[in-house]
Design an enzyme around this catalytic site. Structure first.
Site, mmCIF file in Angstrom:
data_model
loop_
_atom_site.group_PDB
_atom_site.id
_atom_site.type_symbol
_atom_site.label_atom_id
_atom_site.label_comp_id
_atom_site.label_asym_id
_atom_site.label_seq_id
_atom_site.Cartn_x
_atom_site.Cartn_y
_atom_site.Cartn_z
ATOM 1 N N ASP A 39 0.697 -0.870 0.031
ATOM 2 C CA ASP A 39 -0.069 0.129 -0.042
ATOM 3 C C ASP A 39 0.843 1.265 -0.011
ATOM 4 O OD1 ASP A 39 -2.036 1.977 0.694
ATOM 5 O OD2 ASP A 39 -3.250 0.145 1.125
ATOM 6 N N TYR A 162 -12.756 6.830 -13.501
ATOM 7 C CA TYR A 162 -12.646 5.567 -12.651
ATOM 8 C C TYR A 162 -13.509 4.696 -13.347
ATOM 9 C CZ TYR A 162 -13.789 2.759 -8.685
ATOM 10 O OH TYR A 162 -13.611 1.495 -7.900
#
Length: 271
Positions: A39, A162
């Site tokens: 991450d 997106y």
């Protein structure tokens, strides 16, 4: 041993410190896998790794940036150095920052910089992640699970970058399955609907949530743990006959015609 068990597997979960990613990392660990939580939010990833495995023998937290090729390559190399192999890649990370959400609307107003940023991370980054992991997955006859979105199946008046980037990942999923399944690498995708992650529960307006809940076939939206169950199933031998597929995990949101809930109210249908 159950086909759902993942003993001896090493899994990388990108975006592993977030809602769906964190739930997936937790469940993969419970099923017996060793986990790399990858991450950009390094502190969150490390905190989750400590929570899941205080001794640090089963879970590693590695920082990486999905928009940076060198960062992806370094993370893959560090994961292999730490655990010796890769069996499962969960491509969950995506660019969905507050700055992007403010401008990711329709085509008429789409800033080029925002479009490029979303595609650099979501499409280019996921392709590079897959490319760098594939040699390792071929050795282990491993599995890729891409996390897309139910919005990839439908037109939407906003989130142009997106939603179209997630639609592109559906084709990536099918293409990788077509090119590498005979080499032992299965590739599938999960398409969640609106999911009640901590961020959604804290910031998504209740009136908007109610609109979406009314269009599901359940009485609630999905939760991260439920999406994680689908991901872990696809990663397991229980799904060994499934490749190149996109599994909608959206409480039935995309399975019916528009305005069903309003029509049901008019005719007095049950539920």
């Amino acid at each position: 041993m159950s086909a759902f068990d993942l003993d001896g597997n090493v899994a990388i979960v990108t975006g592993g410190a977030g809602g769906i990613g964190g739930a997936t990392a937790r469940l993969l660990l419970e099923r017996g896998a060793q986990i790399v939580i990858a991450d950009i939010a390094e502190e969150k990833a490390q905190a989750l790794a400590r929570e899941l495995d205080s001794e640090g023998s089963q879970v590693a937290a590695l920082r990486f940036d999905l928009s940076d090729e060198a960062s992806i390559q370094s993370m893959i190399a560090a994961a292999v150095q730490r655990f010796g192999r890769i069996d499962i890649l969960v491509n969950n990370a995506a660019l969905l920052s507050g700055e992007i959400q403010q401008v990711d609307r329709d085509v008429e107003t789409m800033p080029t910089w925002a479009w490029d940023a979303v595609y650099t991370a979501n499409c280019r980054g996921t392709m590079i992640m897959t490319r760098e992991a594939i040699p390792h997955l071929c050795k282990t006859r491993g599995v890729i699970v891409n996390v897309v979105s139910s919005l990839a199946f439908q037109g939407h008046f906003m989130q142009l970058a997106y939603t179209t980037s997630k639609a592109a990942l559906i084709q990536l999923t099918r293409s990788v399955a077509a090119s590498h399944s005979r080499r032992g690498v299965r590739c599938n995708a999960v398409a969640p609907g609106m999911t009640l992650t901590p961020i959604v529960e804290a910031h998504f307006p209740l009136d908007m949530r109610k609109v979406l809940e009314d269009e599901t076939l359940r009485d609630q939206l999905g939760r991260p743990e439920e999406i994680a169950e689908v991901i872990c199933f696809l990663a397991s031998d229980a799904a060994r006959n499934i490749t190149g597929e996109i599994v909608a995990a959206d409480s039935g949101f995309t399975s019916h015609f528009p305005a069903m809930s309003r029509l049901a109210a008019v005719v007095g249908a049950p539920g």
